[in-house]
Enzyme design. Structure first.
Site, PDB file in Angstrom:
ATOM      1  N   ARG A  95       3.331  -8.654   2.351  1.00 44.98           N
ATOM      2  CA  ARG A  95       4.010  -7.409   1.967  1.00 44.98           C
ATOM      3  C   ARG A  95       5.345  -7.270   2.699  1.00 44.98           C
ATOM      4  O   ARG A  95       6.356  -6.921   2.099  1.00 44.98           O
ATOM      5  CB  ARG A  95       3.100  -6.215   2.261  1.00 44.98           C
ATOM      6  CG  ARG A  95       3.662  -4.871   1.807  1.00 44.98           C
ATOM      7  CD  ARG A  95       2.622  -3.770   1.984  1.00 44.98           C
ATOM      8  NE  ARG A  95       3.152  -2.448   1.685  1.00 44.98           N
ATOM      9  CZ  ARG A  95       3.126  -1.876   0.464  1.00 44.98           C
ATOM     10  NH1 ARG A  95       2.626  -2.516  -0.557  1.00 44.98           N
ATOM     11  NH2 ARG A  95       3.611  -0.671   0.281  1.00 44.98           N
ATOM     12  N   GLU A 104       5.621   0.293 -11.557  1.00 39.58           N
ATOM     13  CA  GLU A 104       4.399  -0.050 -10.793  1.00 39.58           C
ATOM     14  C   GLU A 104       3.321  -0.451 -11.790  1.00 39.58           C
ATOM     15  O   GLU A 104       2.838   0.388 -12.547  1.00 39.58           O
ATOM     16  CB  GLU A 104       3.967   1.202 -10.024  1.00 39.58           C
ATOM     17  CG  GLU A 104       2.775   1.056  -9.128  1.00 39.58           C
ATOM     18  CD  GLU A 104       3.071   0.272  -7.856  1.00 39.58           C
ATOM     19  OE1 GLU A 104       2.656  -0.883  -7.826  1.00 39.58           O
ATOM     20  OE2 GLU A 104       3.708   0.818  -6.932  1.00 39.58           O
ATOM     21  N   ASN A 143      10.032  -0.712   1.914  1.00 40.69           N
ATOM     22  CA  ASN A 143      10.122   0.429   0.995  1.00 40.69           C
ATOM     23  C   ASN A 143       9.911   1.783   1.677  1.00 40.69           C
ATOM     24  O   ASN A 143       9.610   2.772   1.016  1.00 40.69           O
ATOM     25  CB  ASN A 143       9.092   0.262  -0.133  1.00 40.69           C
ATOM     26  CG  ASN A 143       9.627   0.730  -1.469  1.00 40.69           C
ATOM     27  OD1 ASN A 143      10.840   0.755  -1.685  1.00 40.69           O
ATOM     28  ND2 ASN A 143       8.732   1.118  -2.372  1.00 40.69           N
ATOM     29  N   ARG A 144      10.067   1.803   3.000  1.00 37.79           N
ATOM     30  CA  ARG A 144       9.946   3.045   3.770  1.00 37.79           C
ATOM     31  C   ARG A 144      11.120   3.260   4.724  1.00 37.79           C
ATOM     32  O   ARG A 144      11.102   4.219   5.484  1.00 37.79           O
ATOM     33  CB  ARG A 144       8.656   3.029   4.616  1.00 37.79           C
ATOM     34  CG  ARG A 144       7.350   2.913   3.826  1.00 37.79           C
ATOM     35  CD  ARG A 144       7.033   4.191   3.061  1.00 37.79           C
ATOM     36  NE  ARG A 144       5.769   4.121   2.348  1.00 37.79           N
ATOM     37  CZ  ARG A 144       5.596   3.518   1.162  1.00 37.79           C
ATOM     38  NH1 ARG A 144       6.617   2.934   0.564  1.00 37.79           N
ATOM     39  NH2 ARG A 144       4.421   3.520   0.575  1.00 37.79           N
ATOM     40  N   GLU A 191       3.783  -9.033  -4.232  1.00 38.38           N
ATOM     41  CA  GLU A 191       3.599  -8.385  -5.542  1.00 38.38           C
ATOM     42  C   GLU A 191       4.327  -9.259  -6.556  1.00 38.38           C
ATOM     43  O   GLU A 191       5.537  -9.147  -6.771  1.00 38.38           O
ATOM     44  CB  GLU A 191       4.103  -6.949  -5.475  1.00 38.38           C
ATOM     45  CG  GLU A 191       3.293  -6.155  -4.449  1.00 38.38           C
ATOM     46  CD  GLU A 191       3.735  -4.715  -4.250  1.00 38.38           C
ATOM     47  OE1 GLU A 191       4.606  -4.230  -5.001  1.00 38.38           O
ATOM     48  OE2 GLU A 191       3.190  -4.067  -3.331  1.00 38.38           O
ATOM     49  N   TYR A 212      -2.667   0.078   1.087  1.00 43.24           N
ATOM     50  CA  TYR A 212      -2.663   1.405   1.705  1.00 43.24           C
ATOM     51  C   TYR A 212      -3.786   1.607   2.718  1.00 43.24           C
ATOM     52  O   TYR A 212      -3.868   2.661   3.334  1.00 43.24           O
ATOM     53  CB  TYR A 212      -2.737   2.497   0.625  1.00 43.24           C
ATOM     54  CG  TYR A 212      -1.482   2.627  -0.222  1.00 43.24           C
ATOM     55  CD1 TYR A 212      -0.292   1.973   0.108  1.00 43.24           C
ATOM     56  CD2 TYR A 212      -1.479   3.428  -1.362  1.00 43.24           C
ATOM     57  CE1 TYR A 212       0.844   2.107  -0.675  1.00 43.24           C
ATOM     58  CE2 TYR A 212      -0.348   3.568  -2.153  1.00 43.24           C
ATOM     59  CZ  TYR A 212       0.814   2.907  -1.800  1.00 43.24           C
ATOM     60  OH  TYR A 212       1.937   3.058  -2.585  1.00 43.24           O
ATOM     61  N   TYR A 233       9.007   9.222   0.366  1.00 43.51           N
ATOM     62  CA  TYR A 233       9.362   8.163   1.300  1.00 43.51           C
ATOM     63  C   TYR A 233      10.682   7.535   0.872  1.00 43.51           C
ATOM     64  O   TYR A 233      11.092   7.615  -0.285  1.00 43.51           O
ATOM     65  CB  TYR A 233       8.239   7.125   1.406  1.00 43.51           C
ATOM     66  CG  TYR A 233       7.560   6.780   0.092  1.00 43.51           C
ATOM     67  CD1 TYR A 233       6.507   7.558  -0.383  1.00 43.51           C
ATOM     68  CD2 TYR A 233       7.977   5.697  -0.678  1.00 43.51           C
ATOM     69  CE1 TYR A 233       5.879   7.254  -1.600  1.00 43.51           C
ATOM     70  CE2 TYR A 233       7.356   5.390  -1.884  1.00 43.51           C
ATOM     71  CZ  TYR A 233       6.310   6.178  -2.345  1.00 43.51           C
ATOM     72  OH  TYR A 233       5.714   5.888  -3.544  1.00 43.51           O
ATOM     73  N   ALA A 234      11.332   6.873   1.848  1.00 46.89           N
ATOM     74  CA  ALA A 234      12.705   6.403   1.642  1.00 46.89           C
ATOM     75  C   ALA A 234      12.689   4.995   1.054  1.00 46.89           C
ATOM     76  O   ALA A 234      12.670   3.997   1.771  1.00 46.89           O
ATOM     77  CB  ALA A 234      13.461   6.437   2.970  1.00 46.89           C
ATOM     78  N   THR A 235      12.720   4.915  -0.267  1.00 43.23           N
ATOM     79  CA  THR A 235      12.520   3.651  -0.972  1.00 43.23           C
ATOM     80  C   THR A 235      13.784   2.793  -1.013  1.00 43.23           C
ATOM     81  O   THR A 235      14.907   3.284  -0.878  1.00 43.23           O
ATOM     82  CB  THR A 235      12.107   3.912  -2.437  1.00 43.23           C
ATOM     83  OG1 THR A 235      13.171   4.619  -3.091  1.00 43.23           O
ATOM     84  CG2 THR A 235      10.827   4.727  -2.527  1.00 43.23           C
TER      85      THR A 235
HETATM   86  C1  LIG Z   1       1.480  -0.629  -3.873  1.00 46.55           C
HETATM   87  C2  LIG Z   1       2.920  -0.300  -3.590  1.00 46.55           C
HETATM   88  O1  LIG Z   1       3.597  -1.030  -2.936  1.00 46.55           O
HETATM   89  N1  LIG Z   1       3.424   0.841  -4.078  1.00 46.55           N
HETATM   90  C3  LIG Z   1       4.777   1.287  -3.831  1.00 46.55           C
HETATM   91  C4  LIG Z   1       5.067   2.530  -4.612  1.00 46.55           C
HETATM   92  C5  LIG Z   1       6.536   2.788  -4.773  1.00 46.55           C
HETATM   93  O2  LIG Z   1       7.307   1.838  -4.955  1.00 46.55           O
HETATM   94  O3  LIG Z   1       6.932   3.968  -4.736  1.00 46.55           O
HETATM   95  C6  LIG Z   1       4.966   1.539  -2.343  1.00 46.55           C
HETATM   96  O4  LIG Z   1       4.022   1.978  -1.674  1.00 46.55           O
HETATM   97  O5  LIG Z   1       6.047   1.318  -1.839  1.00 46.55           O
HETATM   98 ZN   LIG Z   2       4.948  -2.564  -3.817  1.00 49.72          ZN
END
Ligand SMILES: CC(=O)N[C@@H](CC(=O)O)C(=O)O
Ligand SMILES: [Zn+2]
Length: 320
Positions: A65, A185, A72-73, A25, A295, A171-173
């Protein structure tokens, strides 16, 4: 208005700008590399310590990614405290490093605020992502970005606010290690591609966000506010057949229509035979992340959101 109408909040002194949480990204990746050049004035503000940071450098290097799993999870307490082993996924190791630099998550020592910069292939414009309906500071910041200067930071475009607070869908960012997490975003932009128009929108949000923090720290009081937000209510997967293969595409009437009302009976998917599959819900919803490339593997064609008014108390900085 008397001072009693303002909740006093601690100053926001340590702010991080995360790019490359997802390595492909590229707006955030490019901005962070730029800002990491020493003394970058664009992100400097009096009384503030701003740290640009590349969250997943190995994924950035490969322009993908993630390496082993989605960074990001993985910021649940459980992962952050897990002893490292040889087979620990790279992103879990990295999450622990990030947590030790910017956290510990949930502690007094954690960074005050993290802007986490993302791109989407969906036509979502410049979206701010919030995690809590009770974080007065970030709601006030979104309100400021939406309406300042008078038409809003991104006028004539609007700046939608997406709220991911939900009992099972949250979700756990990465940004959740900070006291105030803010996702930025911006789309549409293909992953692995840089577009100047998209980069400029992201940059503007960050600049206005930092201006807001500086004004807050300097003692400006912000009266109570209410903003419109879109709250996540459900994920919708593609229709699938045997071997879990997708059997229909996003319908052309839904493609690029993020944040536009989706009414009962509207088409959402189109099969290879030309048959439209309709939205069978009973209420109007507002789709987002429509046809997001990342996704497909998460079994998600779009998310449904509902509009919700988000209110914040008046805030001002505490003096001690
Ligand atoms: C396309 C993408 O990566 N979106 C982010 C959204 C976020 O940061 O809450 C994700 O899925 O983690
Ligand atoms: Zn992203």
């Amino acid at each position: 208005m008397t001072s009693s109408h303002f909740a006093e909040e601690a100053p926001v002194r340590r702010v991080a700008l995360f790019g490359g949480t997802h390595g492909n990204e590229l707006s955030g990746v490019f901005l962070v590399k730029h800002w990491q050049q020493e003394g970058e004035p664009e992100i400097r503000r009096p009384g503030l310590q701003t740290k640009p940071f590349m969250a997943n450098p190995r994924a950035v290097e490969k322009c993908c990614r993630y390496i082993d799993c989605d960074l990001n999870r993985v910021f649940e307490k459980e992962n952050l405290g897990k002893p490292l082993a040889e087979n620990t996924p790279y992103e879990v190791q990295r999450a622990q490093e990030i947590n030790s630099i910017f956290g510990p998550k949930g502690s007094r020592d954690a960074y005050d605020l993290i802007f986490d910069l993302h791109n989407t292939t969906a036509n979502m414009g410049s979206t701010l992502i919030l995690e809590s309906s009770r974080d007065d500071f970030t709601i006030q910041m979104c309100s400021y970005i939406k309406i300042f200067p008078p038409q809003g930071a991104l006028a004539p475009e609007v700046c939608p606010v997406f709220l991911i607070e939900h009992p099972h869908l949250k979700y756990a960012t990465t940004r959740s290690v900070a006291k105030h997490p803010v996702g930025v975003e911006v789309g549409p932009q293909p992953h692995g591609v840089l577009r100047a128009d998209i980069l400029e929108k992201m940059r503007k949000i960050v600049r206005h966000g930092l201006d807001f923090i500086r004004m807050f720290n300097a003692g400006q009081a912000f009266p109570p506010c209410t903003i419109e937000a879109y709250k996540i209510v459900e994920k919708v997967d593609y229709p699938r057949g045997k071997n879990n293969e997708i059997t229909a595409l996003i319908h052309p009437d839904l493609q690029d229509q993020d944040w536009r009302p989706l009414h009962p009976g509207d088409p959402i998917f189109l099969t290879m035979e030309g048959e439209a599959i309709l939205y069978e819900g009973e209420t109007t919803v507002y789709p987002a992340f429509v046809n997001e490339a990342a996704y497909y593997e998460k079994q998600q064609a779009f998310v449904k959101t509902v509009k919700e008014a988000l209110s914040a108390r008046g805030i001002r900085v505490s003096q001690n």
